[in-house]
Design an enzyme around this catalytic site. Structure first.
Site, short mmCIF file in Angstrom:
data_model
loop_
_atom_site.label_atom_id
_atom_site.label_comp_id
_atom_site.label_asym_id
_atom_site.label_seq_id
_atom_site.Cartn_x
_atom_site.Cartn_y
_atom_site.Cartn_z
N HIS A 64 59.15 13.46 27.63
CA HIS A 64 57.62 14.36 28.04
C HIS A 64 57.25 13.13 28.85
O HIS A 64 57.02 12.10 28.41
CB HIS A 64 57.14 14.59 26.83
CG HIS A 64 55.75 15.22 27.27
ND1 HIS A 64 55.80 16.54 27.54
CD2 HIS A 64 54.54 14.65 27.41
CE1 HIS A 64 54.49 16.87 27.90
NE2 HIS A 64 53.76 15.56 28.01
N CYS A 65 56.66 13.69 30.01
CA CYS A 65 56.13 12.52 31.00
C CYS A 65 54.50 12.77 30.99
O CYS A 65 54.33 14.19 31.56
CB CYS A 65 56.77 12.79 32.43
SG CYS A 65 55.89 11.97 33.73
N PRO A 66 53.95 12.03 30.64
CA PRO A 66 52.30 12.21 30.65
C PRO A 66 51.54 12.30 32.00
O PRO A 66 50.78 12.73 32.22
CB PRO A 66 51.68 10.94 29.78
CG PRO A 66 52.68 9.86 30.12
CD PRO A 66 54.16 10.74 30.20
#
Length: 381
Positions: A106-108
């Site tokens: 998951h990429c912030p």
């Protein structure tokens, strides 16, 4: 370590500010002073490709598995939150609140997962950042050298630069170099994992976890793998294979059985096959902003080493276990505080055992835990 924001939109606002601050200030305060019109247009084109690929990485769903209520092969895990069986390589993201096909992390910075359907967009975003910042850094260095070489020619009638340009050169050059370096490191990590090894970042983390667990003193990983064989392939629990199991366990106790001979990552099929799985079969798709893989993300080709054949040796059957081969089971921490020294191929290998072996809290060399990739570790077991 994972980065999180109290206000998730900040993860997108910060990159947008950086892209705009570097790109447009560099153009309007520096590049217009010496670049030809054609080169200025080229710079704006590659800068626009950053915006487009970034938008697509944010807006493209990473891939949601279809609803499956039965698992006839008894190899898939059931997601209690999505109420469906997860295909191989899928994980539930606690932030996106969905299962993600071939989840990488998951990429912030995109407020989105990177998975099967949007991995190409994410990789292209990194690529265009590298191209643009690299091109800009070259031009900034050329301008700095020119100003330095002509530093004695400035006068009231002949001024080769302005104070504003010097200020932005001083700020933007190191800033641009820093962004180039950090994104390049991330890009190389992605290429190494996904293209050269066929792994997502989560799968690479699993590989490191298993290897660490295997070489731990009094490790029970091999016994766990054997038990997995008896569970998934119950007809293989024969007297011959039980004898083989004892022989393998004895080899392990004598440090004569290497990790790679019983654990092999199943989805690494070579450079070009990995490229096709991640980016699509056509080179045009690799650079086309909307290009992507051609499959559905629910099943993947396995390497020949990992193909199950009934009646094979126990060691070959262990290699054919679904990934991760231990079933991703939680391991209770032994609480031991020690350092293990083994001899392998005539060399001494030292391994630190002062870390938890619980899958939910085990850390790799980067200090990353499973939850740092966005995986809901409580249900992903």
């Amino acid at each position: 370590m994972a980065i999180s924001f109290k206000r998730p939109w900040m993860g997108v606002a910060i990159p947008c500010f950086i892209i705009a601050f570097i790109g447009y200030n560099a153009h309007y305060f520096i590049l217009v002073n010496f670049l030809s019109l054609g080169k200025q247009i080229f710079f704006q084109c590659i800068l626009s490709m950053i915006w487009l690929s970034y938008y697509l990485a944010i807006m493209t769903n990473p891939g949601r598995p279809p609803k499956v209520t039965k698992d006839p092969a008894n190899t898939q895990k059931f997601c209690k939150k999505c109420e469906t069986y997860k295909p191989e390589r899928s994980h539930h993201c606690k932030t996106c609140n969905q299962c993600v096909l071939m989840m990488d992390h998951h990429c912030p910075w995109t407020m989105n997962c990177v998975g099967y359907s949007n991995y190409p967009q994410f990789l292209r975003f990194l690529f265009w950042v590298i191209i643009t910042t690299g091109y800009l850094l070259i031009q900034l260095c050329i301008r700095i050298k020119y100003i330095w070489d002509h530093r004695y020619l400035r006068s009231a009638s002949y001024n080769i630069t302005t104070k504003t340009e010097l200020i932005f050169l001083t700020i933007l050059t190191p800033f641009d170099a820093f962004i180039l370096l950090t994104i390049f490191v991330l890009f190389i990590r992605c290429i190494r994992n996904q293209i050269f090894n066929g792994m997502t970042q989560i799968e690479n983390w699993e590989q490191e976890r298993l290897e660490s667990l295997y070489y731990r003193r009094n490790s029970t990983l091999l016994q766990t793998l054997i038990n997995q064989v008896w569970t998934i392939y119950p007809t293989e629990k024969t007297s011959v294979h039980e004898t083989e199991a004892e022989e393998l366990l004895e080899k392990k106790r004598q440090h004569r059985l290497r990790f790679m001979t019983i654990v092999n990552f199943p989805y690494d099929n070579g450079f070009m096959a990995n490229m096709t799985t991640s980016l699509g079969s056509s080179p045009f798709n690799w650079i086309w902003p909307w290009g992507g893989p051609e499959g559905d993300g629910t099943s993947f080709e396995h390497s020949e080493v990992n193909m199950y054949e009934k009646g094979s040796s126990l060691q070959d059957i262990i290699l054919s276990l679904p990934w991760p081969p231990d079933g991703g089971r939680q391991q209770a921490s032994s609480g031991e505080q020690n350092v293990e020294v083994n001899q392998e191929d005539g060399e001494f290998v030292i391994r630190n055992n002062n870390v938890s072996i619980d899958r939910r809290s085990w850390q790799n060399d980067w200090g990353e835990e499973l939850k740092d990739f966005g995986v809901d570790a409580e249900i992903d077991s």
